[in-house]
Design a protein around this motif. Sequence first.
Motif, PDB file in Angstrom:
ATOM      1  N   GLU A  27     -10.239 -11.426 -14.507  1.00 32.72           N
ATOM      2  CA  GLU A  27     -10.016 -10.451 -13.437  1.00 32.72           C
ATOM      3  C   GLU A  27     -10.691  -9.125 -13.762  1.00 32.72           C
ATOM      4  O   GLU A  27     -11.298  -8.497 -12.898  1.00 32.72           O
ATOM      5  N   LEU A  31     -13.575  -7.315 -11.540  1.00 38.61           N
ATOM      6  CA  LEU A  31     -13.386  -5.961 -11.027  1.00 38.61           C
ATOM      7  C   LEU A  31     -14.414  -4.985 -11.600  1.00 38.61           C
ATOM      8  O   LEU A  31     -14.820  -4.044 -10.916  1.00 38.61           O
ATOM      9  N   GLU A 103      -9.393  -7.719   1.964  1.00 31.16           N
ATOM     10  CA  GLU A 103      -8.746  -8.246   0.751  1.00 31.16           C
ATOM     11  C   GLU A 103      -9.332  -7.604  -0.508  1.00 31.16           C
ATOM     12  O   GLU A 103      -8.613  -7.332  -1.467  1.00 31.16           O
ATOM     13  N   THR A 106      -7.978  -4.048  -0.699  1.00 27.43           N
ATOM     14  CA  THR A 106      -6.561  -4.096  -1.072  1.00 27.43           C
ATOM     15  C   THR A 106      -6.422  -4.376  -2.565  1.00 27.43           C
ATOM     16  O   THR A 106      -5.587  -3.772  -3.246  1.00 27.43           O
ATOM     17  N   ARG A 107      -7.258  -5.276  -3.063  1.00 27.54           N
ATOM     18  CA  ARG A 107      -7.230  -5.603  -4.496  1.00 27.54           C
ATOM     19  C   ARG A 107      -7.545  -4.364  -5.329  1.00 27.54           C
ATOM     20  O   ARG A 107      -6.893  -4.093  -6.335  1.00 27.54           O
TER      21      ARG A 107
END
Length: 120
Positions: A27, A31, A103, A106-107
């Motif tokens: 993750e 990111l 999405e 929002t993440r």
Amino acid sequence: MSNLLELSDVSTPCCAPLSDSALSEAEAADLAKVFKALSDPVRLRLLNMIASAEGGEACVCDLTGPFELTAPTISHHLKVLRQAGVIEGERRGTWVYYRTIPEALTRLSGLFALPSAVPA
């Protein structure tokens, strides 16, 4: 009186955590690509322009005017944002219309959101 903290003082957090859970390695890597794409001021402005456009989308023809850059340079920046997964484009005739991917945003916003229930 000692200058050292007692063990009980160390276990008490000074403030609420910034997120509900820690990021996994995968993750964090995903990111990091998004943040790298957003680290350029032109791309950040483009994302803001698209996100705040009337109707939720912006034509590439409207995105080139505010910059002193060539159309191919703007297209490159838009490509980087698409590859990062924060925008998508749809060709309509000659023009491409861009919109944000909710999405993905929002993440990003949830990354530093305070947890909904913080124990007292």
